[in-house]
Design a protein around this motif. Structure first.
Motif, PDB file in Angstrom:
ATOM      1  N   ASP A  50      25.670  62.177  45.084  1.00 17.75           N
ATOM      2  CA  ASP A  50      25.169  60.991  45.893  1.00 17.75           C
ATOM      3  C   ASP A  50      25.454  59.462  44.919  1.00 17.75           C
ATOM      4  O   ASP A  50      24.981  58.600  44.399  1.00 17.75           O
ATOM      5  N   GLY A  51      27.053  59.750  45.076  1.00 16.00           N
ATOM      6  CA  GLY A  51      27.940  58.368  44.000  1.00 16.00           C
ATOM      7  C   GLY A  51      28.244  58.916  42.901  1.00 16.00           C
ATOM      8  O   GLY A  51      28.455  56.631  42.030  1.00 16.00           O
ATOM      9  N   LEU A  52      27.113  59.823  42.354  1.00 18.38           N
ATOM     10  CA  LEU A  52      27.655  59.675  40.820  1.00 18.38           C
ATOM     11  C   LEU A  52      28.583  60.709  40.698  1.00 18.38           C
ATOM     12  O   LEU A  52      28.741  61.544  41.042  1.00 18.38           O
ATOM     13  N   THR A  53      29.333  60.243  39.572  1.00 19.83           N
ATOM     14  CA  THR A  53      30.257  61.597  39.096  1.00 19.83           C
ATOM     15  C   THR A  53      30.395  62.140  37.673  1.00 19.83           C
ATOM     16  O   THR A  53      30.274  61.073  36.713  1.00 19.83           O
ATOM     17  N   LEU A  54      29.881  63.480  36.864  1.00 17.63           N
ATOM     18  CA  LEU A  54      29.457  63.634  36.076  1.00 17.63           C
ATOM     19  C   LEU A  54      30.449  63.940  36.246  1.00 17.63           C
ATOM     20  O   LEU A  54      30.533  65.591  37.047  1.00 17.63           O
ATOM     21  N   PRO A  55      30.852  65.517  34.051  1.00 18.09           N
ATOM     22  CA  PRO A  55      31.797  66.516  34.399  1.00 18.09           C
ATOM     23  C   PRO A  55      29.834  67.307  34.255  1.00 18.09           C
ATOM     24  O   PRO A  55      28.961  66.721  33.468  1.00 18.09           O
ATOM     25  N   HIS A  56      30.087  68.415  34.906  1.00 12.88           N
ATOM     26  CA  HIS A  56      29.086  69.606  35.187  1.00 12.88           C
ATOM     27  C   HIS A  56      29.017  71.194  33.581  1.00 12.88           C
ATOM     28  O   HIS A  56      28.216  71.683  33.996  1.00 12.88           O
ATOM     29  N   VAL A 113      24.177  53.238  42.072  1.00 18.00           N
ATOM     30  CA  VAL A 113      23.744  54.472  41.083  1.00 18.00           C
ATOM     31  C   VAL A 113      22.271  53.078  40.606  1.00 18.00           C
ATOM     32  O   VAL A 113      22.757  52.670  39.138  1.00 18.00           O
ATOM     33  N   ASP A 114      20.977  53.240  40.169  1.00 23.62           N
ATOM     34  CA  ASP A 114      19.993  52.513  39.533  1.00 23.62           C
ATOM     35  C   ASP A 114      19.680  53.616  38.786  1.00 23.62           C
ATOM     36  O   ASP A 114      18.967  53.092  37.423  1.00 23.62           O
ATOM     37  N   THR A 115      19.600  55.137  39.059  1.00 24.93           N
ATOM     38  CA  THR A 115      18.958  55.796  38.151  1.00 24.93           C
ATOM     39  C   THR A 115      19.007  57.467  38.448  1.00 24.93           C
ATOM     40  O   THR A 115      19.611  57.298  39.548  1.00 24.93           O
ATOM     41  N   VAL A 175      21.023  67.196  39.513  1.00 17.07           N
ATOM     42  CA  VAL A 175      21.774  66.221  38.542  1.00 17.07           C
ATOM     43  C   VAL A 175      21.132  65.533  39.646  1.00 17.07           C
ATOM     44  O   VAL A 175      20.739  65.651  41.130  1.00 17.07           O
ATOM     45  N   GLN A 176      19.839  64.459  40.307  1.00 15.31           N
ATOM     46  CA  GLN A 176      18.790  63.649  40.355  1.00 15.31           C
ATOM     47  C   GLN A 176      19.203  62.093  40.860  1.00 15.31           C
ATOM     48  O   GLN A 176      19.498  61.646  39.601  1.00 15.31           O
ATOM     49  N   VAL A 177      19.581  61.745  41.790  1.00 11.25           N
ATOM     50  CA  VAL A 177      20.254  59.998  42.367  1.00 11.25           C
ATOM     51  C   VAL A 177      19.196  59.414  42.672  1.00 11.25           C
ATOM     52  O   VAL A 177      18.628  59.729  43.617  1.00 11.25           O
ATOM     53  N   ASN A 178      18.798  57.931  42.163  1.00  7.05           N
ATOM     54  CA  ASN A 178      18.424  57.034  42.464  1.00  7.05           C
ATOM     55  C   ASN A 178      16.484  58.434  43.120  1.00  7.05           C
ATOM     56  O   ASN A 178      16.082  57.861  44.185  1.00  7.05           O
TER      57      ASN A 178
END
Length: 264
Positions: A184-190, A47-49, A253-256
């Protein structure tokens, strides 16, 4: 208005928010933090961004190198001038950027507790500024409850010393991290819930009620001007009086993805 997060709790909170959790048998701070850092480093590899939009703000995150290690820097764009300053400093990305080495040195392992049905490791820091130099000087203790299975924070509590403004007793801010999802590999609390416990005296509560009643009686235009001038303080007053938590819900959530120009 864009605000740069400095990783305090602040309410900052927050930035010591994601503390490592070890396996169920872990009995030391070192093992807890080591396992969490391993999971954190694996996520950094892909995860870069990422951009997180919530009901209160949009947080833009970009991977950078700091002190020889990769981490994320964050810019937060609020969705309203009245949004609580606690929310402004508490984004889902607060689950990253932990001062792992400082935590190893200054935290103590306090066993396990069940939080929202989850078995959690408990880490306590009696000198919060030693772990996060940006932490408020009034902070007297930080307690982290880390999910022993998923290795993510379930709850964090910051205790502060009593002051003339807060009343005769110590105060606290508790943050619950719920509904973790992976994108996409990023785990976050929603969902995050921020509970303020100001321990106000009866006289202070009465003064706050009177001030809020006077605000309601002002002409609409004047009342809006006053609310804009007070900003997050008005929202804090309402939360303290209601006893309800400030709820932050992730909407997307948007990844990379590319960051907006001149964001950082």
């Amino acid at each position: 208005m864009l605000r740069r997060r400095s990783f305090p709790v602040a309410l900052s909170l927050v930035f010591s928010l994601l503390l490592g959790a070890g396996p169920a048998s872990a009995q030391s701070v070192a093992s807890v933090v080591d396992d969490m850092q391993a999971a954190y480093d694996r996520q950094l590899e892909t995860v870069d961004t990422y951009i997180v939009e919530t009901n209160l703000y949009t947080a833009y995150n970009q991977k950078v190198t700091q002190d020889g290690r990769p981490t994320y820097r964050t810019q937060t764009q609020m969705k309203g001038s009245g949004t609580s300053s606690f929310a402004a400093n508490t984004t889902p990305s607060a689950a990253y950027g932990m001062q792992f080495n400082r935590l190893r040195q200054h935290a103590t392992y306090a066993g396990t507790e069940t939080i929202d049905g989850l078995r959690c490791h408990v880490l306590r820091v009696d000198t919060p500024s030693a772990v996060d130099p940006d932490m408020s000087g009034n902070a007297t203790r930080m307690t982290y409850y880390v999910d022993a299975e998923r290795h993510v924070p379930a709850r964090m509590v910051m205790e502060t010393a009593a002051s003339g403004q807060q009343g005769p007793n110590p105060s606290s801010v508790a943050i619950r991290f719920k509904n973790y999802q992976t994108t996409d590999g990023l785990t976050l609390p929603h969902r995050m819930e921020i509970q303020l416990n100001a321990n106000l005296s009866a006289e202070q509560r009465q003064q706050m009620r009177q001030a809020m009643e006077k605000m309601k009686q002002l002409p609409e235009q004047q009342r809006k001007q006053m609310e804009e001038m007070m900003g997050g303080q008005m929202e804090m007053m309402k939360q303290m009086m209601s006893g309800n938590p400030i709820a932050i819900e992730v909407q997307s959530v948007q990844v990379n993805v590319d960051m907006p120009e001149d964001m950082f």
